[in-house]
Every structure is written in C-alpha cells, then in structure tokens.
Design a protein around this motif. Sequence first.
Motif, PDB file in Angstrom:
ATOM      1  N   MET A   1      85.170  15.251  73.067  1.00 27.48           N
ATOM      2  CA  MET A   1      85.450  16.737  73.340  1.00 27.48           C
ATOM      3  C   MET A   1      85.781  17.705  72.355  1.00 27.48           C
ATOM      4  O   MET A   1      86.127  16.851  71.294  1.00 27.48           O
ATOM      5  CB  MET A   1      86.356  16.983  74.556  1.00 27.48           C
ATOM      6  CG  MET A   1      87.793  16.615  73.923  1.00 27.48           C
ATOM      7  SD  MET A   1      88.916  16.619  75.362  1.00 27.48           S
ATOM      8  CE  MET A   1      89.146  18.499  75.865  1.00 27.48           C
ATOM      9  N   PHE A   2      85.859  19.021  72.599  1.00 28.04           N
ATOM     10  CA  PHE A   2      86.071  19.856  71.378  1.00 28.04           C
ATOM     11  C   PHE A   2      86.849  21.231  72.072  1.00 28.04           C
ATOM     12  O   PHE A   2      86.438  21.232  73.303  1.00 28.04           O
ATOM     13  CB  PHE A   2      84.890  20.242  70.418  1.00 28.04           C
ATOM     14  CG  PHE A   2      83.760  20.978  71.021  1.00 28.04           C
ATOM     15  CD1 PHE A   2      83.715  22.194  70.905  1.00 28.04           C
ATOM     16  CD2 PHE A   2      82.621  20.044  71.654  1.00 28.04           C
ATOM     17  CE1 PHE A   2      82.720  22.930  71.481  1.00 28.04           C
ATOM     18  CE2 PHE A   2      81.612  20.754  72.227  1.00 28.04           C
ATOM     19  CZ  PHE A   2      81.542  22.064  72.082  1.00 28.04           C
ATOM     20  N   PHE A   3      87.437  22.007  71.371  1.00 30.80           N
ATOM     21  CA  PHE A   3      88.184  22.807  71.737  1.00 30.80           C
ATOM     22  C   PHE A   3      87.528  24.502  71.168  1.00 30.80           C
ATOM     23  O   PHE A   3      87.441  24.243  69.854  1.00 30.80           O
ATOM     24  CB  PHE A   3      89.523  23.136  71.601  1.00 30.80           C
ATOM     25  CG  PHE A   3      90.236  21.861  72.358  1.00 30.80           C
ATOM     26  CD1 PHE A   3      91.005  22.228  73.701  1.00 30.80           C
ATOM     27  CD2 PHE A   3      90.132  20.362  71.907  1.00 30.80           C
ATOM     28  CE1 PHE A   3      91.395  20.837  74.251  1.00 30.80           C
ATOM     29  CE2 PHE A   3      90.629  19.529  72.278  1.00 30.80           C
ATOM     30  CZ  PHE A   3      91.316  19.697  73.744  1.00 30.80           C
ATOM     31  N   VAL A   4      87.436  25.489  71.830  1.00 29.11           N
ATOM     32  CA  VAL A   4      86.926  26.558  71.158  1.00 29.11           C
ATOM     33  C   VAL A   4      87.975  27.718  71.410  1.00 29.11           C
ATOM     34  O   VAL A   4      88.571  27.809  72.529  1.00 29.11           O
ATOM     35  CB  VAL A   4      85.742  27.158  71.917  1.00 29.11           C
ATOM     36  CG1 VAL A   4      85.122  28.581  71.423  1.00 29.11           C
ATOM     37  CG2 VAL A   4      84.380  26.042  71.681  1.00 29.11           C
ATOM     38  N   ALA A   5      88.167  28.530  70.356  1.00 30.58           N
ATOM     39  CA  ALA A   5      89.421  29.407  70.367  1.00 30.58           C
ATOM     40  C   ALA A   5      88.778  30.707  69.661  1.00 30.58           C
ATOM     41  O   ALA A   5      88.089  30.757  68.609  1.00 30.58           O
ATOM     42  CB  ALA A   5      90.625  29.110  69.522  1.00 30.58           C
TER      43      ALA A   5
ATOM     44  N   VAL B   1      94.115  35.853  74.043  1.00 28.49           N
ATOM     45  CA  VAL B   1      93.630  34.725  73.301  1.00 28.49           C
ATOM     46  C   VAL B   1      93.096  33.653  74.328  1.00 28.49           C
ATOM     47  O   VAL B   1      93.537  33.297  75.133  1.00 28.49           O
ATOM     48  CB  VAL B   1      94.643  33.910  72.428  1.00 28.49           C
ATOM     49  CG1 VAL B   1      94.030  32.872  71.498  1.00 28.49           C
ATOM     50  CG2 VAL B   1      95.421  34.984  71.472  1.00 28.49           C
ATOM     51  N   ASN B   2      91.769  33.186  73.952  1.00 27.06           N
ATOM     52  CA  ASN B   2      90.991  32.221  74.905  1.00 27.06           C
ATOM     53  C   ASN B   2      91.110  30.866  74.082  1.00 27.06           C
ATOM     54  O   ASN B   2      90.684  30.541  72.951  1.00 27.06           O
ATOM     55  CB  ASN B   2      89.856  32.896  75.136  1.00 27.06           C
ATOM     56  CG  ASN B   2      88.948  31.809  76.094  1.00 27.06           C
ATOM     57  OD1 ASN B   2      89.634  31.409  77.277  1.00 27.06           O
ATOM     58  ND2 ASN B   2      88.015  31.335  75.881  1.00 27.06           N
ATOM     59  N   LEU B   3      91.339  29.822  74.781  1.00 25.29           N
ATOM     60  CA  LEU B   3      91.163  28.432  74.361  1.00 25.29           C
ATOM     61  C   LEU B   3      90.567  27.633  75.478  1.00 25.29           C
ATOM     62  O   LEU B   3      91.000  27.505  76.500  1.00 25.29           O
ATOM     63  CB  LEU B   3      92.556  27.953  73.743  1.00 25.29           C
ATOM     64  CG  LEU B   3      92.644  26.415  73.427  1.00 25.29           C
ATOM     65  CD1 LEU B   3      91.859  26.295  72.238  1.00 25.29           C
ATOM     66  CD2 LEU B   3      94.001  26.130  73.260  1.00 25.29           C
TER      67      LEU B   3
ATOM     68  N   MET C   1      88.013  23.371  66.988  1.00 29.18           N
ATOM     69  CA  MET C   1      88.907  22.304  66.725  1.00 29.18           C
ATOM     70  C   MET C   1      88.504  20.786  67.498  1.00 29.18           C
ATOM     71  O   MET C   1      88.117  20.759  68.721  1.00 29.18           O
ATOM     72  CB  MET C   1      90.255  22.447  67.239  1.00 29.18           C
ATOM     73  CG  MET C   1      91.235  21.526  66.711  1.00 29.18           C
ATOM     74  SD  MET C   1      92.960  21.912  67.556  1.00 29.18           S
ATOM     75  CE  MET C   1      92.966  21.001  68.965  1.00 29.18           C
ATOM     76  N   PHE C   2      88.553  19.679  66.747  1.00 26.28           N
ATOM     77  CA  PHE C   2      88.316  18.299  67.334  1.00 26.28           C
ATOM     78  C   PHE C   2      89.571  17.521  67.023  1.00 26.28           C
ATOM     79  O   PHE C   2      90.070  17.913  65.996  1.00 26.28           O
ATOM     80  CB  PHE C   2      87.049  17.800  66.341  1.00 26.28           C
ATOM     81  CG  PHE C   2      85.755  18.417  66.483  1.00 26.28           C
ATOM     82  CD1 PHE C   2      85.024  17.984  67.682  1.00 26.28           C
ATOM     83  CD2 PHE C   2      85.281  19.324  66.025  1.00 26.28           C
ATOM     84  CE1 PHE C   2      83.720  18.572  67.707  1.00 26.28           C
ATOM     85  CE2 PHE C   2      84.116  19.726  65.866  1.00 26.28           C
ATOM     86  CZ  PHE C   2      83.382  19.334  67.150  1.00 26.28           C
ATOM     87  N   CYS C   3      89.807  17.023  67.946  1.00 25.72           N
ATOM     88  CA  CYS C   3      91.164  16.031  67.926  1.00 25.72           C
ATOM     89  C   CYS C   3      90.912  14.733  68.301  1.00 25.72           C
ATOM     90  O   CYS C   3      90.589  14.441  69.345  1.00 25.72           O
ATOM     91  CB  CYS C   3      92.161  16.914  68.872  1.00 25.72           C
ATOM     92  SG  CYS C   3      93.971  16.140  68.945  1.00 25.72           S
ATOM     93  N   SER C   4      91.299  13.996  67.524  1.00 19.37           N
ATOM     94  CA  SER C   4      91.384  12.305  67.683  1.00 19.37           C
ATOM     95  C   SER C   4      92.462  11.847  68.571  1.00 19.37           C
ATOM     96  O   SER C   4      93.613  12.096  68.247  1.00 19.37           O
ATOM     97  CB  SER C   4      91.187  11.655  66.472  1.00 19.37           C
ATOM     98  OG  SER C   4      91.138  10.181  66.845  1.00 19.37           O
TER      99      SER C   4
ATOM    100  N   LEU D   1      90.676  18.203  63.010  1.00 19.90           N
ATOM    101  CA  LEU D   1      89.698  19.011  62.294  1.00 19.90           C
ATOM    102  C   LEU D   1      89.371  20.351  62.849  1.00 19.90           C
ATOM    103  O   LEU D   1      88.834  20.463  64.152  1.00 19.90           O
ATOM    104  CB  LEU D   1      88.472  18.224  62.212  1.00 19.90           C
ATOM    105  CG  LEU D   1      87.356  18.888  61.061  1.00 19.90           C
ATOM    106  CD1 LEU D   1      87.849  18.635  59.851  1.00 19.90           C
ATOM    107  CD2 LEU D   1      86.107  18.135  61.422  1.00 19.90           C
ATOM    108  N   ARG D   2      89.443  21.361  62.043  1.00 17.96           N
ATOM    109  CA  ARG D   2      89.072  22.910  62.535  1.00 17.96           C
ATOM    110  C   ARG D   2      88.053  23.333  61.613  1.00 17.96           C
ATOM    111  O   ARG D   2      88.281  23.261  60.383  1.00 17.96           O
ATOM    112  CB  ARG D   2      90.487  23.645  62.402  1.00 17.96           C
ATOM    113  CG  ARG D   2      91.493  23.313  63.403  1.00 17.96           C
ATOM    114  CD  ARG D   2      92.732  24.367  63.413  1.00 17.96           C
ATOM    115  NE  ARG D   2      93.929  23.939  64.250  1.00 17.96           N
ATOM    116  CZ  ARG D   2      94.785  23.005  63.897  1.00 17.96           C
ATOM    117  NH1 ARG D   2      95.006  22.639  62.673  1.00 17.96           N
ATOM    118  NH2 ARG D   2      95.857  22.913  64.869  1.00 17.96           N
TER     119      ARG D   2
END
Length: 195
Positions: free
Chosen positions: A21-25, A34-36, A78-81, A89-90
């Motif tokens: 998965m990844f996150f979008v801000a 702010v949207n996440l 953002m990717f998060c392990s 990683l952003r």
Amino acid sequence: MAREFSCLDEALRRFIRAQAMFFVATAPSDGGRVNLSPKGYRDTFAILDDHTVAYLDLFGSGVETISHLRDNGRITIMFCSFTRNSRILRLFGSGRVVRPDDPEFIDLRTHFGLEHPGIRAVIVIDVERIADACGYSVPYYELVGERSVLDAHHAEQSDEKFARRIGGDNGHSVDGLPALDPDHPLPSAVPRVMR
C-alpha cells in the motif's frame, strides 16, 4: 537516518514494488483540510521514469486529492515498510489529473495491472524530491492479503451511477473546491510547485 535521492533508481523501485500500500497527502492552498488517503491494490501504482510516477484513482467516498491538485498541484506519496527492515520513502511533487476521456489516459492505462472497475482518473506526479527516513517507530504488521471489497462494489455499479457521482459527492471537496463538477472542467495544466 534520512537520505535524499536524485532519482528513482532500481533499489528504490524494488522497495516501492515490495509495498502492499501507499499513502497520498494533499492540502488546499488557503486553509481547509489536509487530506491523507491510504491506497491499496499493488497494481494501481506505476513508475513511469526516474522522476515520474502515477496511480489509478478509483471512485471513493471523497475527491480531495483531485480538488487539491486542481488548486495547487502539491502532492506527497509515502511508502512505509511494516516488515523486518524499517523504512519510509516519500515522493514530493506536482500532480495532475488525467481523466478517462483524455487521450493520454489510454497510454497511461497500459502501465497498470489488472482491470479495476470504477476508475475515476490517473494521477500523474512529477517527482521533485525523493527522501527516505528510518521508520524505527513503525510497528511490524503481517500482510494477510488484499481486500477485493472496493472492486466488487464498483463492479456492481452502473455507468449512470458513476456519472451521477461526478456532479454529486465527487463534484466538490469537503471544503467546497471543485473536483469532478461538470460545470468546472479540469484545467489543462497545473502550475509546477517550486522546489
């Protein structure tokens, strides 16, 4: 600790591909929320070149990312392990919205995997800064599998229902910024964010 990278090299690409998965801000220019957003389905994210990425934007409960990109173009991925090797990683950049009725959409669509119903757009990001962080406080999680719920839900929807959503709950952000509102067409270009 934190490092900055000049491009999306092969090691970074491997790390990105390994994340489920990844996150979008995003955020509006003048006040507002702010949207996440968390994003799933591994095959909905693509690396187009050393400084360009894209993802399939599926219909959802809100349309903040599109509204904010229309407003100012700023976006962070953002990717998060969550596995044994901690890492965040952003990707900071300027994003733009490519709708299915845009001629560019057909070429972009080839970069993604399985067919997903309910595709609202492709978000293309010109990556301006690539940085990682340790992620030492991020807990361990074990991936059980992807949820097929959103695809199953979209598969049951008619084209007419998706069309109604464009002027309805996908017409504006929660702060009232235009998104897919047919009375406010998407701009042809979003100004680049300064580094």
